[in-house]
Design a protein around this motif. Structure first.
Motif, PDB file in Angstrom:
ATOM      1  N   GLN A  12       0.811  -1.137   0.047  1.00  0.00           N
ATOM      2  CA  GLN A  12      -0.050   0.255  -0.174  1.00  0.00           C
ATOM      3  C   GLN A  12       0.715   1.410  -0.058  1.00  0.00           C
ATOM      4  OE1 GLN A  12      -3.020   0.077   2.977  1.00  0.00           O
ATOM      5  NE2 GLN A  12      -3.902   2.035   2.272  1.00  0.00           N
ATOM      6  N   ALA A  13       1.888   1.167   0.848  1.00  0.00           N
ATOM      7  CA  ALA A  13       2.902   2.374   0.772  1.00  0.00           C
ATOM      8  C   ALA A  13       3.471   2.569  -0.501  1.00  0.00           C
ATOM      9  CB  ALA A  13       3.920   2.063   1.924  1.00  0.00           C
ATOM     10  N   LEU A  14       3.832   1.547  -1.022  1.00  0.00           N
ATOM     11  CA  LEU A  14       4.397   1.776  -2.716  1.00  0.00           C
ATOM     12  C   LEU A  14       3.402   2.352  -3.405  1.00  0.00           C
ATOM     13  CD1 LEU A  14       6.432  -1.676  -2.884  1.00  0.00           C
ATOM     14  CD2 LEU A  14       7.334   0.690  -2.731  1.00  0.00           C
ATOM     15  N   ALA A  15       2.232   1.837  -3.506  1.00  0.00           N
ATOM     16  CA  ALA A  15       1.145   2.380  -4.382  1.00  0.00           C
ATOM     17  C   ALA A  15       0.865   3.759  -4.116  1.00  0.00           C
ATOM     18  CB  ALA A  15      -0.294   1.570  -4.115  1.00  0.00           C
ATOM     19  N   LEU A  16       0.828   4.187  -2.790  1.00  0.00           N
ATOM     20  CA  LEU A  16       0.421   5.379  -2.402  1.00  0.00           C
ATOM     21  C   LEU A  16       1.572   6.522  -2.777  1.00  0.00           C
ATOM     22  CD1 LEU A  16      -1.491   5.033   1.105  1.00  0.00           C
ATOM     23  CD2 LEU A  16      -2.396   5.519  -1.259  1.00  0.00           C
ATOM     24  N   ARG A  17       2.885   5.955  -2.799  1.00  0.00           N
ATOM     25  CA  ARG A  17       3.976   6.724  -3.071  1.00  0.00           C
ATOM     26  C   ARG A  17       4.020   6.953  -4.688  1.00  0.00           C
ATOM     27  NH1 ARG A  17       7.407   8.240   1.414  1.00  0.00           N
ATOM     28  NH2 ARG A  17       5.850   8.995   2.832  1.00  0.00           N
ATOM     29  N   ILE A  42      13.561   0.254  -7.282  1.00  0.00           N
ATOM     30  CA  ILE A  42      12.506   1.428  -7.395  1.00  0.00           C
ATOM     31  C   ILE A  42      13.297   2.815  -7.290  1.00  0.00           C
ATOM     32  CG2 ILE A  42      10.630  -0.071  -6.796  1.00  0.00           C
ATOM     33  CD1 ILE A  42      10.631   1.004  -3.746  1.00  0.00           C
ATOM     34  N   GLY A  43      14.626   2.571  -7.445  1.00  0.00           N
ATOM     35  CA  GLY A  43      15.293   4.045  -7.136  1.00  0.00           C
ATOM     36  C   GLY A  43      15.466   4.697  -5.780  1.00  0.00           C
ATOM     37  N   LYS A  44      15.442   3.977  -4.953  1.00  0.00           N
ATOM     38  CA  LYS A  44      15.370   4.581  -3.659  1.00  0.00           C
ATOM     39  C   LYS A  44      16.604   4.293  -2.714  1.00  0.00           C
ATOM     40  CE  LYS A  44      11.325   6.257  -4.456  1.00  0.00           C
ATOM     41  NZ  LYS A  44      11.389   7.862  -4.608  1.00  0.00           N
ATOM     42  N   ASP A  45      17.207   5.159  -2.129  1.00  0.00           N
ATOM     43  CA  ASP A  45      18.418   4.814  -1.198  1.00  0.00           C
ATOM     44  C   ASP A  45      17.972   4.397   0.237  1.00  0.00           C
ATOM     45  OD1 ASP A  45      17.662   7.287   0.471  1.00  0.00           O
ATOM     46  OD2 ASP A  45      19.271   8.197  -0.856  1.00  0.00           O
ATOM     47  N   SER A  46      18.905   4.245   0.998  1.00  0.00           N
ATOM     48  CA  SER A  46      18.460   3.933   2.583  1.00  0.00           C
ATOM     49  C   SER A  46      17.543   4.674   3.167  1.00  0.00           C
ATOM     50  CB  SER A  46      19.863   3.490   3.328  1.00  0.00           C
ATOM     51  OG  SER A  46      19.602   3.050   4.488  1.00  0.00           O
ATOM     52  N   ALA A  47      17.896   6.012   3.249  1.00  0.00           N
ATOM     53  CA  ALA A  47      16.932   7.096   3.881  1.00  0.00           C
ATOM     54  C   ALA A  47      15.589   6.963   3.213  1.00  0.00           C
ATOM     55  CB  ALA A  47      17.619   8.279   3.632  1.00  0.00           C
ATOM     56  N   ASP A  48      15.628   6.642   1.865  1.00  0.00           N
ATOM     57  CA  ASP A  48      14.146   6.717   1.082  1.00  0.00           C
ATOM     58  C   ASP A  48      13.424   5.419   1.808  1.00  0.00           C
ATOM     59  OD1 ASP A  48      14.681   8.931  -0.237  1.00  0.00           O
ATOM     60  OD2 ASP A  48      15.500   7.726  -2.200  1.00  0.00           O
ATOM     61  N   LEU A  49      14.162   4.321   1.910  1.00  0.00           N
ATOM     62  CA  LEU A  49      13.631   3.103   2.557  1.00  0.00           C
ATOM     63  C   LEU A  49      13.062   3.380   3.791  1.00  0.00           C
ATOM     64  CD1 LEU A  49      15.842   0.245   0.983  1.00  0.00           C
ATOM     65  CD2 LEU A  49      13.479   1.153   0.102  1.00  0.00           C
ATOM     66  N   ASP A  50      14.102   3.863   4.669  1.00  0.00           N
ATOM     67  CA  ASP A  50      13.422   4.102   6.065  1.00  0.00           C
ATOM     68  C   ASP A  50      12.311   4.898   6.152  1.00  0.00           C
ATOM     69  OD1 ASP A  50      15.810   2.897   7.177  1.00  0.00           O
ATOM     70  OD2 ASP A  50      16.936   4.869   7.725  1.00  0.00           O
ATOM     71  N   ASP A  51      11.848   5.795   5.244  1.00  0.00           N
ATOM     72  CA  ASP A  51      10.928   6.824   5.237  1.00  0.00           C
ATOM     73  C   ASP A  51       9.806   5.959   4.621  1.00  0.00           C
ATOM     74  OD1 ASP A  51       9.505   9.512   5.180  1.00  0.00           O
ATOM     75  OD2 ASP A  51       9.432   9.154   3.132  1.00  0.00           O
ATOM     76  N   LEU A  52       9.954   4.958   3.753  1.00  0.00           N
ATOM     77  CA  LEU A  52       8.923   4.216   3.341  1.00  0.00           C
ATOM     78  C   LEU A  52       8.441   3.137   4.339  1.00  0.00           C
ATOM     79  CD1 LEU A  52       7.230   3.309   0.641  1.00  0.00           C
ATOM     80  CD2 LEU A  52       9.054   1.547   0.544  1.00  0.00           C
ATOM     81  N   TRP A  53       9.375   2.692   5.250  1.00  0.00           N
ATOM     82  CA  TRP A  53       8.819   1.875   6.469  1.00  0.00           C
ATOM     83  C   TRP A  53       8.307   2.771   7.201  1.00  0.00           C
ATOM     84  CZ3 TRP A  53      11.276  -1.139   3.250  1.00  0.00           C
ATOM     85  CH2 TRP A  53      11.133  -2.671   3.450  1.00  0.00           C
ATOM     86  N   ARG A  54       8.629   3.944   7.816  1.00  0.00           N
ATOM     87  CA  ARG A  54       7.870   4.918   8.603  1.00  0.00           C
ATOM     88  C   ARG A  54       6.475   4.953   7.954  1.00  0.00           C
ATOM     89  NH1 ARG A  54      12.730   8.090   8.430  1.00  0.00           N
ATOM     90  NH2 ARG A  54      13.986   7.650  10.253  1.00  0.00           N
ATOM     91  N   PHE A  55       6.235   5.387   6.898  1.00  0.00           N
ATOM     92  CA  PHE A  55       5.084   5.790   6.102  1.00  0.00           C
ATOM     93  C   PHE A  55       4.184   4.403   6.233  1.00  0.00           C
ATOM     94  CE2 PHE A  55       2.540   6.063   2.171  1.00  0.00           C
ATOM     95  CZ  PHE A  55       1.476   7.026   2.542  1.00  0.00           C
ATOM     96  N   GLY A  56       4.618   3.447   5.820  1.00  0.00           N
ATOM     97  CA  GLY A  56       3.821   2.043   5.900  1.00  0.00           C
ATOM     98  C   GLY A  56       3.630   1.680   7.111  1.00  0.00           C
ATOM     99  N   ALA A  57       3.948   2.083   8.025  1.00  0.00           N
ATOM    100  CA  ALA A  57       3.604   1.786   9.569  1.00  0.00           C
ATOM    101  C   ALA A  57       2.467   2.636  10.033  1.00  0.00           C
ATOM    102  CB  ALA A  57       4.862   2.131  10.645  1.00  0.00           C
ATOM    103  N   THR A  58       2.133   3.803   9.240  1.00  0.00           N
ATOM    104  CA  THR A  58       1.064   4.537   9.754  1.00  0.00           C
ATOM    105  C   THR A  58      -0.319   4.266   9.036  1.00  0.00           C
ATOM    106  OG1 THR A  58       1.333   6.141   7.835  1.00  0.00           O
ATOM    107  CG2 THR A  58       2.639   6.399  10.017  1.00  0.00           C
ATOM    108  N   LEU A  59      -0.048   3.311   7.925  1.00  0.00           N
ATOM    109  CA  LEU A  59      -1.326   2.780   7.100  1.00  0.00           C
ATOM    110  C   LEU A  59      -1.797   1.682   7.843  1.00  0.00           C
ATOM    111  CD1 LEU A  59       0.423   2.786   3.646  1.00  0.00           C
ATOM    112  CD2 LEU A  59      -0.768   4.734   4.858  1.00  0.00           C
TER     113      LEU A  59
END
Length: 196
Positions: free
Chosen positions: A113-118, A179-196
């Motif tokens: 869901q996070a991947l789709a919303l981003r 998907i063209g994301k670095d470590s900080a981007d992945l951290d942000d994706l995990w944080r975002f995903g945890a809110t869903l």
């Protein structure tokens, strides 16, 4: 309560706002207005401690913190007080990270869901991944670049069958590159995903 010491003769400030002198600390505000009656050895005669009514400044709680510093101190001679604004400082990178830790894992639903919303995969791909284990095209293309058969199979099994995605899993970095994301981007994706 914060106080500002002043010279009563000209209302000039003495030092910085803080607690009153130990000899008069705890006295009511009315008693602190005129300290001429205090013991001469304390050196407070001709002075006063007036309370400072503090207001919080505008600040970003995600990147800044309030401090004990006082800015914009304004005297109110009739009200026997000061008004001031609290100080602000920028948080360090470590403080910001501690306030917003990266979750160790998110569910497969949260991940897709996070991947789709981003906008990294389509909503249809996210639904298919959760319902049937279908691997989204961009992730499948990354998996297809793995030449080692055992690693390829492990990647397919992980993406199509995992019910939990671990941030520290070595495959996370590979998926991030796909998907063209670095470590900080992945951290942000995990944080975002945890809110869903």
């Amino acid at each position: 309560m914060t106080y500002q010491q002043i010279r009563r003769a000209d209302f000039s400030r003495i030092g910085s706002p803080g607690r009153p002198h130990y000899a008069v600390d705890g006295w009511p505000n009315e008693a602190l207005r005129d300290l001429d009656g205090t013991d001469e050895r304390f050196g407070l005669r001709g002075t006063a401690f007036w309370p400072v009514d503090m207001s919080d400044p505008a600040y970003d709680p995600d990147t800044q913190a309030l401090t004990d510093a006082v800015t914009g101190l304004v005297i109110d001679k009739k009200g026997f007080r000061f008004t001031g604004t609290g100080g602000v400082r920028d948080l360090t990178a470590d403080e910001i990270a501690a306030r917003n830790p990266v979750p160790a894992s998110i569910s497969d639903r949260q991940f897709f869901q996070a991947l789709a919303l981003r906008g990294l995969i389509t909503e249809a791909e996210a639904l298919a991944a959760v319902k049937t284990g279908a691997i989204p095209a961009q992730l499948q293309a990354a998996v297809d670049t793995i030449k080692d058969e055992a690693q390829h199979f492990a990647a397919v099994m992980l993406i199509s069958g995992a019910t939990v995605f671990e941030r520290a899993h070595p495959m996370a970095a590979m998926l991030g590159q796909a998907i063209g994301k670095d470590s900080a981007d992945l951290d942000d994706l995990w944080r975002f995903g945890a809110t869903l």
